[in-house]
Structures are given as C-alpha cells and as structure tokens.
Design an enzyme around this catalytic site. Structure first.
Site, short mmCIF file in Angstrom:
data_model
loop_
_atom_site.label_atom_id
_atom_site.label_comp_id
_atom_site.label_asym_id
_atom_site.label_seq_id
_atom_site.Cartn_x
_atom_site.Cartn_y
_atom_site.Cartn_z
N GLU A 56 0.85 -1.21 0.00
CA GLU A 56 0.00 0.00 0.00
C GLU A 56 0.87 1.25 0.00
O GLU A 56 1.97 1.21 0.55
CB GLU A 56 -0.85 0.04 1.29
CG GLU A 56 -1.54 -1.25 1.61
CD GLU A 56 -2.25 -1.23 2.98
OE1 GLU A 56 -2.13 -0.25 3.73
OE2 GLU A 56 -2.93 -2.22 3.27
N LYS A 113 2.14 4.66 1.53
CA LYS A 113 2.11 5.17 2.91
C LYS A 113 1.86 6.67 2.86
O LYS A 113 2.76 7.45 2.54
CB LYS A 113 3.42 4.87 3.63
CG LYS A 113 3.34 5.25 5.08
CD LYS A 113 4.50 4.75 5.87
CE LYS A 113 4.29 5.04 7.34
NZ LYS A 113 3.94 6.43 7.62
N ASP A 145 1.30 10.49 3.86
CA ASP A 145 1.89 11.34 4.89
C ASP A 145 0.79 12.20 5.49
O ASP A 145 0.63 13.36 5.15
CB ASP A 145 2.99 12.19 4.25
CG ASP A 145 3.99 12.67 5.28
OD1 ASP A 145 3.88 12.25 6.45
OD2 ASP A 145 4.86 13.46 4.92
N TYR A 176 -7.37 1.87 5.57
CA TYR A 176 -6.37 0.85 5.25
C TYR A 176 -6.36 -0.36 6.18
O TYR A 176 -5.54 -1.24 6.04
CB TYR A 176 -4.97 1.43 5.15
CG TYR A 176 -4.46 2.20 6.36
CD1 TYR A 176 -4.32 1.61 7.59
CD2 TYR A 176 -4.08 3.53 6.22
CE1 TYR A 176 -3.84 2.30 8.67
CE2 TYR A 176 -3.58 4.25 7.30
CZ TYR A 176 -3.46 3.63 8.52
OH TYR A 176 -2.98 4.32 9.60
N LYS A 211 10.42 3.03 3.79
CA LYS A 211 10.44 4.48 3.60
C LYS A 211 11.26 4.88 2.38
O LYS A 211 12.31 4.28 2.11
CB LYS A 211 11.05 5.16 4.83
CG LYS A 211 10.20 5.06 6.09
CD LYS A 211 8.99 5.94 5.97
CE LYS A 211 8.33 6.27 7.27
NZ LYS A 211 8.93 7.24 8.11
N CYS A 218 28.77 25.17 31.49
CA CYS A 218 27.43 25.13 30.88
C CYS A 218 27.11 26.49 30.26
O CYS A 218 27.23 27.52 30.94
CB CYS A 218 26.40 24.78 31.97
SG CYS A 218 24.71 24.95 31.42
N CYS A 242 24.10 28.02 32.66
CA CYS A 242 24.23 28.39 34.07
C CYS A 242 25.69 28.58 34.50
O CYS A 242 25.95 29.03 35.61
CB CYS A 242 23.55 27.35 34.96
SG CYS A 242 24.47 25.80 35.03
N CYS A 253 26.03 19.14 31.97
CA CYS A 253 26.07 20.20 32.99
C CYS A 253 25.86 19.52 34.33
O CYS A 253 24.97 18.66 34.46
CB CYS A 253 24.96 21.21 32.70
SG CYS A 253 24.56 22.24 34.11
N CYS A 285 20.23 24.31 37.24
CA CYS A 285 20.52 24.89 35.92
C CYS A 285 19.18 25.26 35.28
O CYS A 285 18.32 24.40 35.10
CB CYS A 285 21.27 23.89 35.05
SG CYS A 285 21.34 24.39 33.32
N1 5U1 Z 1 -1.10 2.32 4.23
C1 5U1 Z 1 -0.94 2.18 5.55
N2 5U1 Z 1 -0.45 3.12 6.34
N3 5U1 Z 1 -0.45 2.61 7.58
C2 5U1 Z 1 -0.07 3.16 8.76
N4 5U1 Z 1 -1.24 1.08 6.26
C3 5U1 Z 1 -0.95 1.34 7.54
N5 5U1 Z 1 -1.08 0.58 8.64
C4 5U1 Z 1 -0.71 1.10 9.82
C5 5U1 Z 1 -0.19 2.40 9.90
C6 5U1 Z 1 0.20 2.96 11.23
O1 5U1 Z 1 -0.81 0.40 10.98
C7 5U1 Z 1 -0.86 -1.03 10.95
C8 5U1 Z 1 -0.33 -1.48 12.26
C9 5U1 Z 1 -2.20 -1.55 10.75
#
Ligand code: 5U1
Length: 691
Positions: free
Chosen positions: A116, A118, A120, A230, A319, A413, A416, A431, A437
C-alpha cells in the site's frame, strides 16, 4: 409547520439515499454522474424538508455533516485495541530481513503481502455501530486518542453510514486509516490564507493536522481534507475473512475509500518491485507519500506472528530515502537538555528541504561531530525525512573555506556556567548543576506540564522561562504554589489569563498514575513504559518498594548480572538497562522528596481498579487458536478487565498461554519454555467462574 406524513418520510429517505450515492460517486469513486447544480438542488430540497419537519432529522443525514457547536476541548477516547505504529525499513536488505522473519515465524516458503502507499497524513480511528458512524478519534499515544468525531464528519469521503444494511453489517466495527490533504487542497488553503494575510502552512501534513485539531467543526469543514481506509480494528458481530485484501474489498463495498494503488504481491521481490514503481510515480501522485507499507495478507498468519514493542511483526513501512539539500553551517551551539546533556546543534543558512524550511539540524553528539569532521563554516548536506528532526548527513570537504574552524565542548554550561563533565561511558558531556541549571529545570518543567504528562493548560515555554527567571519556580512542586497575583504580574499576563493558568494547574491535580510517572521524566521511561509500570504495580508505593528491594541487591556480588533488578524486570518490556534507570530514580532521596512534595501539593490519582487488584493482576497472557464462542478481542478485553496483560508473542515473561482449537507454533513455543497452557474453561476458573 405541517404534520409529517409517510410520504414526507419516504421522500427524505429517498433524497438521503440519492445524495449519499452521489457523494460516494464524487468523493470516493471520483466518477460523478450528475452536475453539481443538480446535487445542490437535491441537497436544498432535503434541507427544506428537514427544516419543515424537525422530526425527520437524523444524525447520518448528508445535511448534518457540519453540525454542533465549537468545543472547549477534545475528550479523551480509549481505543478498544491499541493503534499500533509500524516498524520502518530503509533498504532492500532490511526488507529481506523482515520477509525472512515472517517466513521463519510461520514456517512457510513464500509470503503474500498487500502493498500500500504510505500516506503522509494523520492516522485516525472511525467507529461504526450497526453501520452508522458514531465516533472518530486521533491515534494519540496509541492507547488513548482525542474525540474528533465532529471534525471527521465534515470529511465527505467518510461515509456517515455504510452502503449496505442488514445482517452483513457488524454490530461494531472500527475502521483505521489516514486523513490527508491532497496537493490541490493544500495549495488552495494556503492561497486563501495568504490572501487574508495569514501565515501559510509549510507542508500538507502540518496543514491536515492543524485542520483536524480545530475545536470548531466549521473550520475543519472549510479545509479540503481527504481520507483513505487501510485497516480494520476492533469489531463485534463480524467474522473476518481470510485475507487483508478481502477486508479491503469489504471496506470498499461498505462505501469507504480504499486506495486504488494497493496491490497483492508475492515475496520480498514483489514488494521491492512495488516500491520501485511507487517511487517512480511518487512525484505525479496528487498527495504526499513517504514510502510504502507491506502487510502480510493472511490474517491467521498475523495472529501467529503477533507484535513486538507496539508494532506488528507482520507489517513494515518501507520508507523512501530522505530528501537532501546543501547549505552552509554558520555556527555550532550547545543546547542543554532536561537531563543536562550538551547537545551540539548546527545553525544553518536557511534552506528548503523535505517540505519545510530548515535552519537548525541536530549533530547528535560530539562523537558524531568528530566522525563527520564537521566544522563551523563548512558546506554541508542536510537530510530531512518526514517529520524526523533534520540532520547533517555529511560535509563537502572540497568546499571547505580556509577560515572553517573546529568546535570545542565548553568547559562550563552555556546556560548556568556550572562545570561540564563527561563520564567515561557517556557519549554526552553534561552540565553538573541538576535542577539548579535553568535549562535543565525548563526542560524538566516542559516535560512535566505537557499534554501527555500533567496536561497543564496555558503553561508554555515563555511563561515557564519567566517563572524560572524570577525565581518563582525552582521545582515542579512550586508550580502548585502559584497564585493569580504572582502570574498576573508577568509579561503578557492579565488577570484573566492568570486565572485560567491557575485553573489549569488546579485541574491537573486529578491525574492518573501512568501520567504522573511519565511526567517525572525518569530516564528511558516513555509513555508506554510508564503505563506498563502503573499497570504492573498498581500503586506508586509498590513501585518504590520494588525499586528499593532491587537496589538492595545491587551491591550483592553473588547475584549474576542477568538476575539483577529482578522485580522491576517482571514488568513487560523492561530490560536490565531500563530497570537500572528506574531503580536509581526511585531510590534517589532527592527524587523521593520531589515526589512527596508533589503529592503534598494535592496531586492524586484513582486507586487501582481491577488493573492491580484483579484476579489476573501482574499476569501476562498470550492467546492462540480459536476460542469457543469468544473472539480474540473479547478474550483480550476479558483478561485486561481483570488486571491481566495480553501480549502478542510467547517469551519467558509469559505467564499463561490461552490456547483454543488449532493452536500452532505459539503452543509449541510455550511448551518448550515451560509456560502454563490453559483453555477457556481454565481462564474462567481463574476468574472465579465470572466472565
Ligand atoms: N497504508 C498504511 N499506512 N499505515 C499506517 N497502512 C498502515 N497501517 C498502519 C499504519 C500505522 O498500521 C498497521 C499497524 C495496521
């Protein structure tokens, strides 16, 4: 107002059905079948009908997405099942390692994964009761999040009701997914903010987070947020299918948006191929992704593998490489942390990298500065991955100017002036002034007051710094002596704000043991360990007692290293290093005095309920196989409600394996380790016939 008739009811139901259908086509399938004007006409007709006949009102009507009043604060929501995080991998080798562990754990030749994108964004949980959306929450610390139902209702992609009804709809079903801001929406939002002369958001993730944390749902409704589902979470009255791909198909059928980029792949090679294709498509996608996720497709296999340290063994995030930029390092300064460590920080000529303006980067410690040979004046490569703190990747020696110079650790430090020392086994010079401090004190107080610790509203960094400077606060307990008159005299503090801060301080006195333990800032005790300590010991006195007994054994040479801190190490996930920190903290007279002062100030928490005094208190269970008439989630809830803990995998710390039919490798492991194996009848017996 006319009396509501059957035909009004039918018309309202028909309009809702049509509007939901068009909503789904527009927002989820991205395939509208009527012009916007026609949609608006249907919507207005329903609004008029509901206004004329308030009896027709219904929370899942499409007219009710933006409703309710602005909140004063978000209420906490305890997740029925923890919202776990994902382990990361950054290379093909690490991916191979993950795949090998999965295959070996299951004893199979090749694993099938669902791959899948990921996103952001922000992970959220959506709870549907008989197919109606009733509660939405943030992830929070994974165990407790914040109730943002009203805000989530404004996101058009989130169905207020499932598209199916009848027997196939579970009594309770939790959907997990990501709220995100598509690029187009982000640009629109920032253009509007700029036109109003307001600050713009630096990246879509921050903008999405800010939008979800609006106390007024009308504000959230004005932000073009989107959602992808998801994963399933807690459920009741639903039999999971065999695979994750089937779960996703079910979510789609219920009307939830599931990414069309998801694929089923075979083995590490299939994962890597998916990763490369996604990486190539990344720049053209209409939203940000920071990698891909692989999840074992077979749900029974997931149960077998379980979790470790709050992340499943059956999934991993792969990643994308961090983004990098070149800039000049203008200075190296030392920041004093709450533990006194002098951390070198690079001050940079500002540069835009990984979606944010960066002017500071961590240099970790002086060993790292020496290893990378970083000098003031150097041209450096800055790296930033997702929401991780930017770091200096490397120096470009060819571009080093003649005036570039080394940095020395100061002997005193910078805050301080106290002596700085570095112990032989410590990477950081520190320190030596402790809480005297101001920087260490400020760090400790900021940690103490934060939302996840004592949660004191209104006590921010600027105010705390003033209180320290004026000598009004020297220890955390001093916070509880502050009155309106002292606060009102400070910069940018009126009577009203001062009264609010005092009210926030007063409110924080009612807390929970785990929050208090976390707030104390015990080295290497994060929120999860604080929670485990509170669960295991139930009371602070028990914890201090265990620390004292473990400390008594410290000087005893007849005790082997592996047997030290035996009491503290009974706590799940507490190993020898963490146990030593806990032991030292809770036997240090100064710390015990500070704790007493806080309790004298009125900090209190409820006495432990079943969690400590329950029949299963202090016992760790692992569940395997099919239990007659009881789902695994229900079995976990039953054990936890009697004070026990449920872990995903069998180890020497497991007290009982609760085994049902078709128990597999966990049973074999338990037998090998001599862990007691019980069935459901045995568990019920332990509960004295209850449950
Ligand atoms: N696509 C996707 N992103 N994501 C983030 N799947 C997915 N699953 C996640 C997370 C945190 O947690 C699993 C532990 C189910």
């Amino acid at each position: 107002m006319t009396r509501v008739t059957r035909s009004h009811q039918q018309r309202a139901a028909e309009l809702r059905r049509q509007l939901e259908e068009h909503n789904h086509r527009y927002y989820v399938l991205d395939a509208p079948s009527i012009p916007d004007a026609e949609y608006d006409r249907l919507f207005r007709e329903l609004q008029a009908l509901e206004a004329q006949h308030p009896e027709l009102a219904s929370a899942d009507s499409p007219t009710q997405r933006v409703g309710g009043v602005a909140l004063a604060a978000f209420a906490p929501v305890r997740h029925r099942l923890p919202m776990q995080s994902l382990n990361n991998c950054f290379s093909a080798e690490e991916l191979d390692e993950f795949d090998r562990r999965v295959r070996e754990g299951l004893g199979i030749e090749e694993a099938e994964y669902v791959a899948e994108p990921k996103l952001d964004g922000l992970a959220v949980s959506l709870v549907y009761e008989r197919g109606c959306f009733v509660q939405g929450a943030t992830r929070g610390d994974g165990e407790t999040g914040e109730d943002i139902t009203a805000n989530l209702r404004t996101i058009r992609q989130i169905p207020l009701a499932f598209r199916e009804s009848g027997n196939s709809v579970p009594e309770l079903f939790e959907v997990r997914g990501e709220v995100y801001l598509p690029h187009k929406g982000f640009e629109k939002m920032n253009a509007e903010a700029a036109a109003r002369g307001e600050k713009v958001f630096v990246n879509p993730r921050n903008a999405a987070a800010g939008s979800l944390r609006q106390l007024d749902p009308k504000m959230t409704a004005s932000r073009p947020l989107a959602f992808y589902a998801y994963q399933h979470g807690f459920h009741r009255g639903w039999t999971p299918p065999r695979t994750h791909a089937d779960v996703l198909a079910q979510l789609r059928a219920w009307g939830l948006p599931v990414s069309t980029l998801i694929e089923t792949v075979r083995g590490a090679a299939g994962c890597l191929d998916y990763y490369r294709r996604m990486q190539a498509r990344r720049a053209k996608l209409p939203f940000d992704i920071d990698g891909v996720v692989y999840k074992l497709n077979d749900l029974a296999g997931r149960e077998e593998l379980g979790s470790v340290s709050r992340a499943p063994r059956w999934a991993v995030a792969h990643k994308f490489p961090a983004e990098e930029a070149v800039t000049v390092l203008e200075n190296i300064e030392f920041q004093v942390s709450r533990t006194g460590a002098l951390n070198p920080v690079a001050r940079l000529k500002p540069v835009f990298v990984g979606g944010a303006n960066v002017s500071n980067a961590t240099l970790h410690n002086m060993d790292e500065v020496a290893r990378k040979d970083v000098r003031i004046g150097d041209t450096v490569v800055v790296r930033r991955a997702g929401d991780v703190i930017p770091e200096i990747k490397e120096v470009l020696p060819d571009r080093r100017p003649p005036h570039a110079r080394h940095v020395q650790v100061p002997a005193h430090c910078p805050v301080c002036g106290a002596r700085v020392e570095r112990e032989a086994d410590d990477v950081n010079p520190r320190c030596t002034n402790g809480m005297s401090c101001p920087a260490q004190l400020l760090g400790a107080l900021l940690h103490f007051v934060q939302r996840r610790a004592m949660d004191i509203d209104g006590l921010g960094e600027k105010l705390l710094a003033q209180l320290i400077e004026q000598g009004l606060v020297r220890t955390p307990a001093d916070i509880y002596k502050l009155g309106v008159e002292q606060l009102a005299g400070l910069e940018r503090m009126g009577e009203k704000s001062a009264a609010n801060v005092v009210a926030g301080i007063e409110k924080s006195k009612d807390t929970r043991l785990e929050r208090f333990l976390y707030a104390l800032g015990v080295p290497s005790v994060g929120e999860a360990t604080a929670r485990d300590l509170a669960r295991h010991f139930g009371t602070l006195e028990e914890l201090i007692g265990a620390a004292a007994r473990d400390a008594a054994g410290e000087g005893d040479d007849s005790i082997k290293a592996k047997d030290r801190y035996a009491e503290l190490r009974k706590v799940p996930d507490v190993g020898p290093v963490v146990a030593a920190h806990i032991c030292h903290f809770f036997t240090e007279p100064q710390n015990l005095e500070a704790i007493q002062a806080l309790r004298d100030a009125g900090i209190r928490w409820p006495a432990p309920k079943a969690a400590a005094g329950g029949a299963l208190s202090g016992k760790t269970f692992v569940i395997t196989g099919t239990l007659p008439g009881l789902g695994r989630d229900e079995a976990s809830a039953l054990i936890e409600s009697h004070g026990g803990k449920v872990s995903g995998s069998v180890s020497s710390k497991t007290d009982y394996l609760l085994a049902g039919e078709a128990a597999g490798s966990k049973l074999a492991k338990a037998e090998k380790l001599g862990v007691a194996v019980i069935d459901l009848a045995g568990l019920r017996e332990m509960l004295g016939g209850s449950g």
